[in-house]
Design an enzyme around this catalytic site. Structure first.
Site, PDB file in Angstrom:
ATOM      1  N   ALA A 258       0.814  -1.224   0.000  1.00 23.50           N
ATOM      2  CA  ALA A 258       0.000   0.000   0.000  1.00 23.50           C
ATOM      3  C   ALA A 258       0.847   1.274   0.000  1.00 23.50           C
ATOM      4  CB  ALA A 258      -0.995  -0.014   1.174  1.00 23.50           C
ATOM      5  N   GLY A 260       2.038   2.390  -3.186  1.00 23.53           N
ATOM      6  CA  GLY A 260       1.996   2.908  -4.556  1.00 23.53           C
ATOM      7  C   GLY A 260       2.731   2.079  -5.596  1.00 23.53           C
ATOM      8  N   THR A 262       1.536  -0.385  -7.453  1.00 23.39           N
ATOM      9  CA  THR A 262       0.684  -0.545  -8.634  1.00 23.39           C
ATOM     10  C   THR A 262       0.644   0.768  -9.423  1.00 23.39           C
ATOM     11  OG1 THR A 262      -0.601  -2.135  -7.369  1.00 23.39           O
ATOM     12  CG2 THR A 262      -1.602  -1.334  -9.392  1.00 23.39           C
ATOM     13  N   ASN A 263       0.544   1.885  -8.716  1.00 23.19           N
ATOM     14  CA  ASN A 263       0.497   3.183  -9.416  1.00 23.19           C
ATOM     15  C   ASN A 263       1.787   3.441 -10.192  1.00 23.19           C
ATOM     16  OD1 ASN A 263      -2.011   3.639  -8.334  1.00 23.19           O
ATOM     17  ND2 ASN A 263      -1.284   4.940  -6.663  1.00 23.19           N
ATOM     18  N   ASP A 284       3.943  -6.237  -8.040  1.00 23.25           N
ATOM     19  CA  ASP A 284       4.075  -6.635  -6.629  1.00 23.25           C
ATOM     20  C   ASP A 284       5.260  -7.556  -6.354  1.00 23.25           C
ATOM     21  OD1 ASP A 284       3.104  -6.551  -3.948  1.00 23.25           O
ATOM     22  OD2 ASP A 284       2.170  -8.509  -4.198  1.00 23.25           O
ATOM     23  N   SER A 375      -9.537  -2.079   1.143  1.00 22.81           N
ATOM     24  CA  SER A 375     -10.368  -2.744   0.127  1.00 22.81           C
ATOM     25  C   SER A 375      -9.542  -2.893  -1.148  1.00 22.81           C
ATOM     26  CB  SER A 375     -11.655  -1.966  -0.122  1.00 22.81           C
ATOM     27  OG  SER A 375     -11.391  -0.623  -0.443  1.00 22.81           O
ATOM     28  N   ARG A 376      -9.883  -3.892  -1.939  1.00 22.75           N
ATOM     29  CA  ARG A 376      -8.986  -4.324  -3.020  1.00 22.75           C
ATOM     30  C   ARG A 376      -9.732  -4.594  -4.314  1.00 22.75           C
ATOM     31  NH1 ARG A 376      -3.228  -5.034  -1.887  1.00 22.75           N
ATOM     32  NH2 ARG A 376      -3.088  -4.413   0.282  1.00 22.75           N
ATOM     33  N   GLY A 501       1.924  10.265 -11.570  1.00 25.08           N
ATOM     34  CA  GLY A 501       2.544  10.316 -12.896  1.00 25.08           C
ATOM     35  C   GLY A 501       3.826  11.145 -12.899  1.00 25.08           C
ATOM     36  N   ASN A 503       6.129  11.057 -10.934  1.00 19.52           N
ATOM     37  CA  ASN A 503       7.288  10.259 -10.509  1.00 19.52           C
ATOM     38  C   ASN A 503       8.161   9.835 -11.686  1.00 19.52           C
ATOM     39  OD1 ASN A 503       6.556  10.513  -7.859  1.00 19.52           O
ATOM     40  ND2 ASN A 503       5.418   8.581  -7.784  1.00 19.52           N
TER      41      ASN A 503
HETATM   42  O1  SAT Z   1      -2.739  -8.954   1.031  1.00 17.88           O
HETATM   43  S1  SAT Z   1      -1.561  -8.976   0.212  1.00 17.88           S
HETATM   44  O2  SAT Z   1      -0.434  -9.420   1.014  1.00 17.88           O
HETATM   45  O3  SAT Z   1      -1.734  -9.859  -0.902  1.00 17.88           O
HETATM   46  C1  SAT Z   1      -1.242  -7.422  -0.379  1.00 17.88           C
HETATM   47  C2  SAT Z   1      -0.208  -6.763   0.391  1.00 17.88           C
HETATM   48  O4  SAT Z   1      -0.348  -6.592   1.603  1.00 17.88           O
HETATM   49  O5  SAT Z   1       0.815  -6.384  -0.210  1.00 17.88           O
HETATM   50 MN    MN Z   2       2.551  -6.480  -1.876  1.00 17.64          MN
END
Ligand code: SAT
Ligand code: MN
Length: 595
Positions: A258, A260, A262-263, A284, A375-376, A501, A503
């Site tokens: 969490a 960033g 993915t961003n 990830d 939330s995901r 962006g 970055n």
């Molecule tokens: O819940 S996960 O471990 O898959 C996501 C994260 O915490 O990086």
């Molecule tokens: Mn992760």
């Protein structure tokens, strides 16, 4: 392929069939479903999940193929306090992991698993981590009693018959056993047995606890395998950056959950940086090997994204907003009256009424978050409009830079380049970050999170650092190592750097460093960018603000090094002597007034 008997799929190896049969004897499911990964099977599973209320279909005109899942409200994040590394000795797990003796863990969880799938369906989910057929891919099989997990694994991995075919008659696969039990946190354990290539997870249905391919296999177990076999499994995104001349370089970047990843992996270049383009390889996890050319090559073992929804918006990540338009599962977000999703930081006014993540009516005045902060979304990698064309390359992509980043309101500069591999490993090993909602516990507390692997290194942290150092001679064309911090704040609490962006401007500076076109400013720890070396075209930022984002404050760094020293002490005798020596040298430089 649906059957009552584990003997049915004739492509499964004898070892796999035997393990499934043993597990069925232990857990006593009513039926066994071997997942083949076909579209037809997916439709059947989706229909069944809707029927049982596990998934709520979203408005097919707004979000075709999308579903909402609401978890048990006590089961919303990874639970590090009940995550165990079960090695023969506690020293192998090290002080940064919880440890349980393997016998004890098998006994304790075995008792909980006994008969635990009575009245339930057991899904056998074979999957490949990495491009199918790649010499670097690995195979896992997850047995689960959760249809949500089976469906999510179908997004997150290359799942089904492709894995069974790749496995052939081999018995070399990760054995993941997952059972939701009653979801009572008191009955929750996530146990890893590196020596057995086995994971047992009970009592949680949440992503990182239950999708065993991800943190459990691709990081904790794989990091252990990586040390044994001479490679790295890291909590890193992989991004390709193409310059206007058409040359692409790849960067792997480690940030805690969490923060960033993915961003950054799918950022949209600011309009002023004409001709630049960014491609996502992974968001990830990276598995990195030394190629015959002496460079590090990275594959993304996953096939989907399990990203944080809150804060994802057309401004912060327009590419993600596009990919979330179809065929995605949303977990613990809010639902609008017309069957769409909503979360905080979506940059869209909430409608006058919502259903919150717990399924309750929510009004803007209710003063609570409508979506859970963790939330995901779960989305197929192929939904990504900027997916790298090299995502399925069996040997991956060559890495020019490794980046370590944390979420720090103070201390850590916007960007700094380590002097060499040892300095880079030191920076990674001592990095700190504020905790986030991705794990249970307090949010916003700075903790040491070495290489963003604190919760994911499947063995002793000091040995993990030794592995990083031991790999150096083999990597004859090493990537440069950088530290970044997008999250530094002014005294009034505002962010000093706009992030997202923008970055790309910092990544561009790194590439310029690699090509020897900028020098930076030498500090005791490495080279920090000079403000005028950063391409600021089209960006309004006060020079004093940028200078502050890049500053190295001796008082802050003395405290930082003291904290790093404490951390080394905690880790104990396994900390490599080279890191201790460098820590002493850096501390002395600072004391002598060299910043
Ligand atoms: O819940 S996960 O471990 O898959 C996501 C994260 O915490 O990086
Ligand atoms: Mn992760």
């Amino acid at each position: 392929m649906t059957s009552d008997s584990p003997d049915n799929p004739n492509v499964a190896s004898a070892a796999l069939k035997q393990w499934v049969a043993e597990t069925a004897r232990l857990t006593q499911p009513d039926q066994i479903v071997w997942c083949d990964g076909s579209p037809g099977e997916r439709q059947r599973l989706l229909a069944s999940a809707v029927k049982s209320g596990v998934l709520i279909p979203l408005n097919p005109r707004k979000r075709p193929g999308c579903y909402l899942h609401r978890s048990d409200p006590r089961d919303v994040a990874r639970t590090e306090e009940v995550t165990f590394i079960c090695t023969p000795s506690a020293h192998e797990a090290g002080v940064t992991n919880n440890w349980m003796a393997p016998d004890e863990a098998y006994r304790k969880l075995g008792a909980m698993l006994k008969g635990s799938m009575r009245g339930r369906t057991m899904y056998v989910v074979p999957y490949v981590m990495g491009p199918v057929g790649s010499p670097y891919a690995k195979i896992g099989v997850e047995i689960t009693d959760s249809i949500y997990v089976a469906l999510s694994m179908g997004i997150m991995t290359r799942m089904g018959e492709c894995a069974l075919r790749m496995l052939g008659e081999s018995d070399d696969f990760n054995r993941g056993l997952h059972c939701t039990l009653d979801l009572n946190p008191e009955h929750r354990f996530i146990c890893h047995f590196p020596q057995d290539n086995t994971i047992w997870s009970v009592g949680s249905g949440y992503g990182g606890n239950a999708l065993l391919s991800k943190k459990c296999f691709a990081l904790r177990i794989a990091s252990w395998l990586g040390r044994k076999e001479g490679w790295f499994a890291e909590h890193m995104l992989i991004v390709g950056i193409r310059n206007p001349e058409g040359h692409t370089k790849y960067i792997a970047a480690a940030f805690p959950s969490a923060c960033g990843k993915t961003n950054l992996a799918m950022l949209l270049p600011p309009p002023a940086l004409q001709g630049w383009k960014v491609y996502t390889v992974g968001d990830d996890i990276a598995w990195l090997r030394v190629g015959p050319d002496g460079r590090l090559w990275a594959i993304n073992p996953e096939n989907g994204y399990f990203g944080v929804a809150p804060g994802t918006s057309a401004r912060s990540n327009p590419n993600a907003m596009r990919m979330l338009g179809h065929d995605s599962i949303f977990t613990n977000v809010a639902m609008t009256p017309d069957g769409d999703v909503w979360w905080e930081g979506m940059d869209v006014e909430p409608p006058s009424e919502l259903i919150d993540w717990r399924g309750r009516k929510w009004l803007p005045a209710s003063g609570e978050k409508a979506a859970h902060p963790n939330s995901r979304f779960t989305t197929p990698i192929r939904n990504n409009p900027v997916l790298s064309p090299h995502v399925d390359d069996p040997c991956g992509v060559p890495i020019s830079a490794i980046v370590f980043g944390g979420r720090r309101a103070t201390t850590a500069p916007l960007v700094l380049e380590a002097k060499d591999w040892l300095h880079g490993v030191f920076i990674g090993a001592t990095m700190g970050s504020e905790t986030t909602a991705a794990a249970s516990g307090k949010v916003g507390v700075v903790r040491r999170d070495p290489m963003a692997m604190l919760p994911f290194a499947g063995y002793n942290m000091g040995d993990y650092w030794r592995h990083w150092l031991a790999m150096e001679p083999r990597i004859t064309e090493p990537p440069r190592i950088f530290m970044v911090n997008w999250f530094r704040k002014a005294p009034d609490g505002s962010y000093l750097w706009p992030g997202y962006g923008e970055n790309l401007r910092i990544l561009k500076w790194m590439l310029a460093r690699i090509e020897g076109r900028v020098k930076g400013r030498q500090t005791f720890l490495g080279r920090v960018a000079e403000p005028e070396e950063i391409d600021l075209s089209g960006l309004e930022i006060a020079p004093a603000q940028l200078a502050r984002a890049l500053a190295m404050d001796p008082t802050e760094w003395k405290a930082e090094l003291a904290s790093a020293g404490d951390f080394f002490q905690q880790i104990g005798s396994s900390v490599p002597e080279e890191l201790l020596r460098l820590h002493r040298e850096l501390s002395n430089s600072l004391e002598a007034g060299r910043v």
